[in-house]
Design an enzyme around this catalytic site. Structure first.
Site, PDB file in Angstrom:
ATOM      1  N   GLY A   1       8.885 -36.740  -2.120  1.00 55.69           N
ATOM      2  CA  GLY A   1       8.188 -36.577  -0.839  1.00 55.69           C
ATOM      3  C   GLY A   1       9.033 -35.852   0.197  1.00 55.69           C
TER       4      GLY A   1
ATOM      5  CB  SER B   1       9.769 -37.269  -7.427  1.00 57.15           C
ATOM      6  OG  SER B   1       9.922 -35.900  -7.717  1.00 57.15           O
TER       7      SER B   1
ATOM      8  N   GLY C   1       2.917 -49.642  -1.993  1.00 55.81           N
ATOM      9  CA  GLY C   1       2.337 -50.368  -0.858  1.00 55.81           C
ATOM     10  C   GLY C   1       1.810 -49.557   0.287  1.00 55.81           C
ATOM     11  N   GLY C   2       2.567 -48.523   0.755  1.00 58.33           N
ATOM     12  CA  GLY C   2       2.059 -47.724   1.852  1.00 58.33           C
ATOM     13  C   GLY C   2       3.112 -47.262   2.826  1.00 58.33           C
TER      14      GLY C   2
ATOM     15  CG  PHE D   1       4.128 -53.655   4.042  1.00 60.66           C
ATOM     16  CD1 PHE D   1       2.984 -53.802   3.282  1.00 60.66           C
ATOM     17  CD2 PHE D   1       5.198 -52.959   3.499  1.00 60.66           C
ATOM     18  CE1 PHE D   1       2.907 -53.264   2.002  1.00 60.66           C
ATOM     19  CE2 PHE D   1       5.133 -52.417   2.225  1.00 60.66           C
ATOM     20  CZ  PHE D   1       3.990 -52.569   1.477  1.00 60.66           C
TER      21      PHE D   1
ATOM     22  CD  GLN E   1      14.816 -53.114   1.145  1.00 62.87           C
ATOM     23  OE1 GLN E   1      14.015 -52.281   0.746  1.00 62.87           O
ATOM     24  NE2 GLN E   1      14.845 -53.527   2.389  1.00 62.87           N
TER      25      GLN E   1
ATOM     26  CG  HIS F   1      10.956 -55.261  -3.334  1.00 65.87           C
ATOM     27  ND1 HIS F   1      10.138 -56.302  -3.685  1.00 65.87           N
ATOM     28  CD2 HIS F   1      10.223 -54.442  -2.563  1.00 65.87           C
ATOM     29  CE1 HIS F   1       8.948 -56.107  -3.141  1.00 65.87           C
ATOM     30  NE2 HIS F   1       8.971 -54.986  -2.456  1.00 65.87           N
TER      31      HIS F   1
ATOM     32  CG  LEU G   1       8.222 -52.960  -6.228  1.00 64.87           C
ATOM     33  CD1 LEU G   1       9.496 -53.620  -5.771  1.00 64.87           C
ATOM     34  CD2 LEU G   1       7.855 -51.827  -5.294  1.00 64.87           C
TER      35      LEU G   1
ATOM     36  CD  GLU H   1       7.410 -56.084   2.176  1.00 68.72           C
ATOM     37  OE1 GLU H   1       8.553 -56.085   1.697  1.00 68.72           O
ATOM     38  OE2 GLU H   1       7.145 -55.648   3.298  1.00 68.72           O
TER      39      GLU H   1
ATOM     40  NE  ARG I   1      10.443 -54.442   1.045  1.00 68.09           N
ATOM     41  CZ  ARG I   1      10.050 -53.243   0.729  1.00 68.09           C
ATOM     42  NH1 ARG I   1      10.941 -52.304   0.494  1.00 68.09           N
ATOM     43  NH2 ARG I   1       8.779 -52.966   0.642  1.00 68.09           N
TER      44      ARG I   1
ATOM     45  CG  HIS J   1      13.036 -51.641  -3.749  1.00 72.35           C
ATOM     46  ND1 HIS J   1      12.170 -51.133  -4.693  1.00 72.35           N
ATOM     47  CD2 HIS J   1      12.446 -51.428  -2.546  1.00 72.35           C
ATOM     48  CE1 HIS J   1      11.097 -50.651  -4.090  1.00 72.35           C
ATOM     49  NE2 HIS J   1      11.247 -50.802  -2.783  1.00 72.35           N
TER      50      HIS J   1
ATOM     51  NE  ARG K   1      13.018 -48.854   2.152  1.00 66.71           N
ATOM     52  CZ  ARG K   1      11.825 -49.061   1.576  1.00 66.71           C
ATOM     53  NH1 ARG K   1      10.717 -48.940   2.270  1.00 66.71           N
ATOM     54  NH2 ARG K   1      11.751 -49.416   0.317  1.00 66.71           N
ATOM     55  CG  LEU K   2      11.217 -53.386   8.837  1.00 61.77           C
ATOM     56  CD1 LEU K   2      10.291 -53.422  10.042  1.00 61.77           C
ATOM     57  CD2 LEU K   2      11.540 -54.808   8.385  1.00 61.77           C
TER      58      LEU K   2
ATOM     59  CG  ASN L   1       9.690 -48.480   8.733  1.00 57.65           C
ATOM     60  OD1 ASN L   1       8.556 -48.131   9.054  1.00 57.65           O
ATOM     61  ND2 ASN L   1      10.471 -49.191   9.522  1.00 57.65           N
TER      62      ASN L   1
END
Ligand SMILES: Cc1cc2nc3c(=O)[nH]c(=O)nc-3n(C[C@H](O)[C@H](O)[C@H](O)COP(=O)(O)OP(=O)(O)OC[C@H]3O[C@@H](n4cnc5c(N)ncnc54)[C@H](O)[C@@H]3O)c2cc1C
Length: 567
Positions: free
Chosen positions: A13, A42, A49-50, A118, A232, A234, A244, A247, A278, A346, A381-382, A385
């Protein structure tokens, strides 16, 4: 080869947004994207999740300011507040822009973009496409890049920057299809190579290729890496594979339950429960397991993620991929039974140190996405995000590179440098008396990191980890690539990735040892409290003759003062 104006390394991305934006900024530029896998394979495509944006569709009282605060609090106050402001203010625009170019966001009944709750967020602001958000974003961006005339070099493995003194001349890469080493002379190079959490091996949610190649290349070229100790975990990886479970499953109302049948999050985050950030939820699961309240199995200890009360309709419409993965990898249908889960490595909060426009300390070299550290995530990290980060800062890095490319004179990369690089690759294939195998070192790397530099850390363990890493690096000198063929030599690629992970693992462990406090994902049992006086700062890892040298950088503060972080 004629020099490119911009060479982007990575077709996830971040790389694709950078390419699209660079083309838009100056269509006359000659832009290449290099990727070791086909761009739409990738890791971004695995994001379920988003992406967060304060659109205020689901919760009418949501605001950009609340998003900024949640992000800074989530980061345990280590994020740079000016960068977070850019991230959150750009979010609504970038989600709408993706909507305009064809990303099929899930919708509310009034046809506005739907948003789900989230972790660590005060309002439901995560925009999603069922549980296939990354996949749909990546397809949209790839389509746009093809349409705009970006040159793609798929299945090329970036090896190193070509640098003369302080002058960056371009990139050297291996053509995976032919085994030839090729030069990509370029005025600017943008790294967008993704994260390094796969170094935790079978306890990782990451794609096999998330081996931190771009960070390792930059590090070896003298560019500092920031906050590498922050990795992080998860909370909900599948027990056996570490893959995974988004979330979003808890966002839709899933419960975490221990072997005693308790929704144990009431002990750790009585208000937010399963939707705590997390770092907190992962520590809670780990504590339940360590204190004997987990389930046991030959595949390891675990807890339950229970979705059965959500009903078949919701699971099939909003979490179809989670159902499929649970059935395939755990033999469990979440409509009928709880899913066995445990924390999984994660996400890399650390990465190539950049300014808010993607610039690194080296002229002409930029970075964006998970391989970079701007930093908007700080110590934690949230969820939701990171997709946002790769879009917002991918776009900024692409725009900046496009605006600045013509300031740098093009240069050529000499044939001698290519020959030397090719010879170095061939040397891995030379038969020798004593040799080491990729698979063994790879597994030992993952094990020592998981055991000694995992969720709970302490000095003696981290020191053991550092010793193990030094021993592994020494053994790596005898590594042997048994496949001597040119075409798709995956054995060689794995060895190159292993070298990158070994170099980066040393920065992770050194940062973890130095940082004598607990903040976000970095939990020191011997220093259990956040120490703002000594440690409210970023670490910078630079490579020198003796290995990692640690420096520091101040955190950029803004409206929000340091506060205790409770949920
Ligand atoms: C399973 C999973 C689910 C996730 N879900 C979410 C979510 O719901 N919301 C969210 O915000 N975040 C999520 N994340 C995090 C987020 O998806 C990633 O941080 C983000 O997609 C990274 O994008 P990127 O463009 O930086 O890198 P990637 O998408 O990882 O792309 C890296 C690119 O670099 C290329 N590359 C790497 N090394 C080389 C090399 N040596 N030579 C050439 N090319 C190279 C690769 O081929 C690839 O094209 C999730 C992550 C995972 C693992």
């Amino acid at each position: 080869m004629k020099p490119f104006d911009i060479v982007i390394v990575g077709g996830g991305g971040a790389g694709l947004y950078a390419a699209m934006e660079a083309m838009k900024t100056n269509p006359a530029l000659n832009i290449a994207v290099l990727s070791k896998v086909y761009p739409n394979r990738s890791h971004t495509s695995a994001a379920q999740g988003g992406a967060n944006a304060a659109l205020a569709n689901t919760a009418k009282d949501d605001t950009v300011e609340l998003h900024i605060f949640d992000t800074i609090k989530g980061s345990d106050y280590l994020a740079d507040q000016d960068a977070v402001e850019i991230l959150c203010s750009e979010a609504p625009k970038i989600i709408r822009e993706l909507d305009n170019i064809g990303t099929p966001w899930s919708r509310l009944e009034d046809n506005t973009i739907a948003q789900r709750p989230f972790g660590g967020a005060g309002r439901p602001r995560c925009c999603y496409c069922a549980d296939k958000t990354g996949h749909t974003i990546l397809q949209t961006l790839y389509e746009q890049c093809l349409k705009k005339g970006v040159f793609f070099f798929n299945e090329y493995f970036a090896l190193q920057l070509s640098v003369n003194g302080s002058r960056m001349k371009g990139l050297i890469a291996l053509n995976i299809k032919t085994g030839k080493v090729e030069a990509f002379p370029a005025r600017t190079v943008v790294f967008a190579t993704g994260g390094y959490a796969k170094m935790y091996w079978n306890r990782s949610s990451n794609a096999a290729g998330n081996t931190g190649d771009g960070q390792a290349i930059a590090y070896r070229a003298g560019i500092p890496l920031k906050d590498m100790e922050f990795v992080q975990f998860h909370p909900t990886g599948l027990r056996k594979s570490g893959l995974l479970v988004t979330e979003g499953a808890r966002g839709e109302g899933g419960y975490l339950v221990n072997a005693a049948g308790e929704r144990f999050m009431s002990r750790y985050a009585p208000e937010k429960m399963e939707l705590g950030p997390r770092d907190l939820v992962s520590r809670s699961i780990e504590t339940e397991i360590l204190q004997g309240r987990g389930f046991d199995s030959p595949a390891g200890k675990y807890v339950h993620l229970d979705l059965t009360h959500l009903g078949a309709d919701l699971i099939m419409s909003r979490l179809p991929q989670i159902r499929e993965m649970s059935m395939y990898f755990e033999g469990v249908d979440p409509i009928e039974e709880p899913i066995p889960v445990r924390p999984t490595a994660h996400y890399s909060m650390g990465g190539i140190d950049t300014d808010n426009f993607g610039r690194t300390v080296m002229d002409g070299v930029y970075a964006a996405g998970e391989c970079a550290c701007v930093s908007v995530h700080g110590a934690n990290r949230l969820g939701g995000n990171s997709l946002l980060d790769i879009l917002v800062f991918g776009r900024l890095a692409g725009r900046t590179a496009a605006e600045e490319a013509r300031r740098f004179e093009p240069a050529q990369i000499g044939a001698e440098e290519l020959k030397d690089t090719e010879a170095a690759l061939r040397s891995y294939m030379r038969p020798s008396g004593h040799f080491e195998r990729y698979g063994t070192l790879r597994e030992e790397l993952g094990q020592t990191l998981g055991m000694n530099v995992g969720i709970y850390r302490e000095a003696s363990k981290i020191r053991k980890g550092i010793e193990d890493l030094a021993a592994l690096s020494e053994r790596f000198r005898h590594i042997r690539v048994f496949d001597t063929s040119d075409i798709f030599n995956t054995n060689l690629l794995q060895v190159l990735e292993l070298k990158n992970m070994l170099d980066l693992a040393e920065t992770v462990a050194s940062g973890a040892l130095a940082r004598e406090e607990s903040r976000g994902s970095h939990t020191r049992t011997d220093f259990p409290v956040r120490d703002d006086e000594k440690w409210h700062k970023h670490t910078l890892a630079t490579l020198d003759r003796n290995g990692v040298r640690l420096g520091e950088k101040p955190v950029s503060m803004g409206r929000y003062e340091l506060q205790e972080r409770t949920y």
